[in-house]
Design an enzyme around this catalytic site. Sequence first.
Site, PDB file in Angstrom:
ATOM      1  N   GLU A  60       0.877  -1.341  -0.052  1.00 29.42           N
ATOM      2  CA  GLU A  60      -0.032   0.031  -0.120  1.00 29.42           C
ATOM      3  C   GLU A  60       1.119   1.170   0.084  1.00 29.42           C
ATOM      4  OE1 GLU A  60      -0.208  -2.722   2.077  1.00 29.42           O
ATOM      5  OE2 GLU A  60      -2.199  -3.510   1.462  1.00 29.42           O
ATOM      6  N   ASP A 119     -14.590 -10.426   9.285  1.00 31.78           N
ATOM      7  CA  ASP A 119     -13.186 -10.354   9.511  1.00 31.78           C
ATOM      8  C   ASP A 119     -12.529 -10.031  10.731  1.00 31.78           C
ATOM      9  OD1 ASP A 119     -12.779 -11.314   7.064  1.00 31.78           O
ATOM     10  OD2 ASP A 119     -12.481  -9.476   5.794  1.00 31.78           O
TER      11      ASP A 119
HETATM   12  C1  TPP Z   1      -1.604  -4.830   4.868  1.00 28.03           C
HETATM   13  C2  TPP Z   1      -2.654  -5.635   4.129  1.00 28.03           C
HETATM   14  N1  TPP Z   1      -2.938  -5.424   2.946  1.00 28.03           N
HETATM   15  C3  TPP Z   1      -3.966  -6.316   2.482  1.00 28.03           C
HETATM   16  C4  TPP Z   1      -4.713  -7.093   3.137  1.00 28.03           C
HETATM   17  C5  TPP Z   1      -5.741  -7.938   2.512  1.00 28.03           C
HETATM   18  N2  TPP Z   1      -5.467  -9.317   2.067  1.00 28.03           N
HETATM   19  C6  TPP Z   1      -5.708 -10.437   3.178  1.00 28.03           C
HETATM   20  S1  TPP Z   1      -5.305 -11.739   2.700  1.00 28.03           S
HETATM   21  C7  TPP Z   1      -4.432 -11.100   0.976  1.00 28.03           C
HETATM   22  C8  TPP Z   1      -3.521 -11.959   0.116  1.00 28.03           C
HETATM   23  C9  TPP Z   1      -2.646 -12.631   0.978  1.00 28.03           C
HETATM   24  O1  TPP Z   1      -2.042 -13.532  -0.323  1.00 28.03           O
HETATM   25  P1  TPP Z   1      -0.765 -14.476   0.387  1.00 28.03           P
HETATM   26  O2  TPP Z   1       0.021 -13.607   1.303  1.00 28.03           O
HETATM   27  O3  TPP Z   1      -0.328 -15.229  -0.672  1.00 28.03           O
HETATM   28  O4  TPP Z   1      -1.741 -15.518   1.244  1.00 28.03           O
HETATM   29  P2  TPP Z   1      -2.381 -16.946   0.962  1.00 28.03           P
HETATM   30  O5  TPP Z   1      -2.353 -16.999  -0.474  1.00 28.03           O
HETATM   31  O6  TPP Z   1      -1.192 -17.738   1.713  1.00 28.03           O
HETATM   32  O7  TPP Z   1      -3.492 -16.848   1.716  1.00 28.03           O
HETATM   33  C10 TPP Z   1      -4.892  -9.619   1.041  1.00 28.03           C
HETATM   34  C11 TPP Z   1      -4.306  -8.734  -0.079  1.00 28.03           C
HETATM   35  C12 TPP Z   1      -4.157  -7.278   4.469  1.00 28.03           C
HETATM   36  N3  TPP Z   1      -4.641  -8.406   5.096  1.00 28.03           N
HETATM   37  N4  TPP Z   1      -3.432  -6.722   4.867  1.00 28.03           N
END
Ligand code: TPP
Lengths: 318, 274
Positions: A60, A119
């Site tokens: 971000e 959430d």
């Molecule tokens: C700082 C932040 N930005 C955005 C999010 C929203 N978000 C939650 S999970 C996710 C994707 C995560 O992907 P990954 O780290 O590959 O996790 P996995 O595929 O293992 O679930 C996002 C963008 C968040 N939780 N925190």
Amino acid sequence: MTTTSAPPAATREALGRTLVKLRNDGLDIVVVDADLGNSTTARKFRDEFPDRFFTVGIAEQNMIGVAAGLAAAGKIAFCSTFSVFMPGRCFDQIRVGVAQPQLNVKMVASHAGISVGEDGISAQAIEDLALMCSLPGVNVIGPADVVEAEQAIEVAARTPGPFYIRTGRSKLPQIYDESYRFELGKAHVLRPGGDATIIANGLLVHAAVEAADTLSQDGIDCRVLNMATLRPLDEGAIVAAARETGCIVTAEEHLIGTGLSAMVSQVVTANAPVPMNAVGLTGYAESGKSNELLEKYGLTASDIVREVKAVIERKGQS
Amino acid sequence: MVATETTEELAAKARRIRRHIITMVTEAQSGHPGGSLSSVEILTALFFRVMQHDPSNAADPDRDRFVLSKGHCTPVYYGALTEAGYFPVEEIVTFRQLNSRLQGHSKVGTVPGVEMSAGSLGQGLSYSIGQALAARLDGRDYRTFCLLGDGECQEGSNWEAFMSAGFYELDNLCAIIDRNGVQNDWFVDETMPLGALDAKLEAFGWHAVTVDGHDIDALLAAFDEAQRTKGCPTVIIARTVKGKGVSFMENDPAWHGKGPSPEQAEQALAEIGE
Ligand SMILES: Cc1ncc(C[n+]2csc(CCOP(=O)(O)OP(=O)(O)O)c2C)c(N)n1
């Protein structure tokens, strides 16, 4: 005017389609995204204009910095993520990178407040308006329904300078129809009234209107102001409400004492001191369904009704 | 202490944790099945073989720490914690409901065993470095394990943390990256690719091991190697499949964050098996 016959819609739905429309109108819009474009609906813009859509991944702070650079090069730079992350993660990037140079960066942050639901607290933005309103020169808007959100986004695109627009996840009845004209910095009077004023924004505008209807059955005639714009604040409407109705209740899906309630109080105490009560949050909530949370944490029409009755009791006392 | 299972017993644990994940996200009609299912073997290896921990003494200052940096993957976390005995299994159906201890994203002070409040990506590794530095300062032997997502590695804060863990030569710290190739909206490689993670992390002063993250024996060997590696932190890059074990969820970004219908849940449980 209570609700239109349009189907319920979430304010977040306004973003993608409004950006597409504005680009089709010829505005020099670009979008920077941080992996939440499906949720904020910004990805709709990518479907139409892939070369004007930049994702930086889950980053971000980089999103804000890139948007600032694009804006400095003359673009109208929109960026979007959840409201918890926009000021929460990026405050210094926004402060020094966007607010101080007054760049044309339009931050549209979705999933605001506790109505995001299951959430839980890490995802529930209840401080974002305070953070954004603390920055001089940033326009801050919390629209009440999807029509107002669309218009706020259009106003942001057509008005120079930084904007923060807060949208939500819950589907809500529409208050406004196409005849409505959102004006930046102007409260919209949803109900006239002389006994008390309810000043609300976002989700709580719906509860405010419902509360006013309930109170009218008890012979209490409430003014309802939709204070969609927090910066610049419509001080005239607040002072008039204080003078003409003699008491005020603020209602917001945000922490009390840092957002709408604090800003209205400041104007009231400086210009026309009257009793005020506040409906809002006093701390972090938890996981749960949106409506259950609104009830448990006191953000319903009946909470507003109670506070209006209580504040009217204090009228004329000091 | 929970640390004696055979490979067959560990595989059975993994199946039970997968079933808990499906039950939780189905009951809640929300939550994150994809990245939970991809991490099942990683948590199984850690909680039932690698880590020294005692559910009846969850605040033991000498316990090994598990820090879930990708805080949305509470289903696999709670699944492992309940299987280890940290809280009664009956409670899993309250996941994400009002008044439940099982919050959508992990929060300290709820169920015992949760080490860190998370849900904003890119914070767990810094926290883990703090834990590891404290162990060194206090002369304690505990180890700290931190699980990150691959999408999460796009957050710049992780790279600040990678840099400092290398600098402090934290050989009591082990990061695991669940490299399932999918993030929230789409595939990592088409969003913001991470490229050669092992080479990048080696350049930051880490020992990097790449394994099949669904092969428990391979994971155990990697954790063993991490334990034996001195003078620098180890990162285990676990090649996994998002949604692993449920055919219609596998490698499909749509299953990052939603619950299945009852019929889909039934199919999922049938595929996972007892
Ligand atoms: C700082 C932040 N930005 C955005 C999010 C929203 N978000 C939650 S999970 C996710 C994707 C995560 O992907 P990954 O780290 O590959 O996790 P996995 O595929 O293992 O679930 C996002 C963008 C968040 N939780 N925190």
